[in-house]
Design an enzyme around this catalytic site. Structure first.
Site, PDB file in Angstrom:
ATOM      1  N   CYS A  88      -2.390  -0.064   7.477  1.00  0.00           N
ATOM      2  CA  CYS A  88      -1.600   1.154   7.305  1.00  0.00           C
ATOM      3  C   CYS A  88      -1.717   2.072   8.519  1.00  0.00           C
ATOM      4  O   CYS A  88      -0.739   2.703   8.910  1.00  0.00           O
ATOM      5  CB  CYS A  88      -2.020   1.873   6.031  1.00  0.00           C
ATOM      6  N   HIS A 141       0.862  -1.180   0.000  1.00  0.00           N
ATOM      7  CA  HIS A 141       0.000   0.000   0.000  1.00  0.00           C
ATOM      8  C   HIS A 141       0.901   1.233   0.000  1.00  0.00           C
ATOM      9  O   HIS A 141       2.061   1.178   0.436  1.00  0.00           O
ATOM     10  CB  HIS A 141      -0.876   0.011   1.247  1.00  0.00           C
ATOM     11  N   CYS A 145      -6.188   2.113   5.605  1.00  0.00           N
ATOM     12  CA  CYS A 145      -6.790   0.879   6.094  1.00  0.00           C
ATOM     13  C   CYS A 145      -6.236   0.568   7.494  1.00  0.00           C
ATOM     14  O   CYS A 145      -5.291   1.208   7.950  1.00  0.00           O
ATOM     15  CB  CYS A 145      -6.490  -0.265   5.125  1.00  0.00           C
ATOM     16  N   GLU A 169       1.024   3.866   1.867  1.00  0.00           N
ATOM     17  CA  GLU A 169       1.532   4.233   3.191  1.00  0.00           C
ATOM     18  C   GLU A 169       2.639   3.287   3.654  1.00  0.00           C
ATOM     19  O   GLU A 169       3.653   3.738   4.201  1.00  0.00           O
ATOM     20  CB  GLU A 169       0.390   4.215   4.224  1.00  0.00           C
TER      21      GLU A 169
END
Length: 162
Positions: free
Chosen positions: A89, A56, A86, A58
């Site tokens: 993260c 992801h 999410c 992040e």
């Protein structure tokens, strides 16, 4: 940071999200900014191109930041994200030591766009909820620019959320 600076940085995350999408990934982007307002790192979602379900935006930025900066410095920084992070993260933001999160599109608005039918990919816990469980305070601001960020997700079938 002023609201004007926050908006500028969030628009940069949207540019990163567009770059991510152009490379065949999902449209998510983020940047790491120092307390002085210097952009330190930029990140984008790379789950498809890296064949890594954890890649992801992040996570990619936090992995790089932790190699360069110490925990004490990261406490003074802000991570700007195109979309509300999410739970994975959000937890990484906590463990990295980052002091502030500012995001564009909320989880609720995101799922209202892409739907809640893909049961393997829907995980509706807000970043605020995750971060408030830790003993260390992480400031959270957002959502901002939701209609602009929402355009990144309109008419996209997310077959693998990331």
């Amino acid at each position: 940071m002023t609201m004007q600076q926050d908006i500028k940085f969030l628009r940069m995350t949207m540019d990163m999200a567009k770059k991510s999408q152009q490379k065949g990934n999902l449209p998510y982007g983020c940047i790491l900014v120092s307390k002085e307002g210097t952009v330190l790192l930029k990140g984008e979602n790379t789950i498809h191109t890296d064949r890594d379900c954890l890649a992801h935006a992040e996570i990619n930025v936090i992995r790089e930041a932790s190699k360069i900066y110490d925990h004490a410095f990261l406490k003074t920084c802000t991570i700007y994200t195109s979309d509300e992070p999410c739970p994975m993260c959000s937890s990484a933001i906590y463990w990295s030591g980052l002091g502030k999160l500012t995001y564009g599109l909320s989880k609720d608005a995101y799922y209202n766009i892409v739907g809640r039918d893909a049961l393997d990919w829907v995980f509706e816990i807000s970043a605020r909820e995750v971060l408030k469980r830790g003993k260390r305070k992480v400031e959270v601001t957002g959502p901002f620019l939701e209609s602009e960020v929402a355009e990144l997700h309109t008419n996209i079938k997310h077959t693998n959320y990331g």
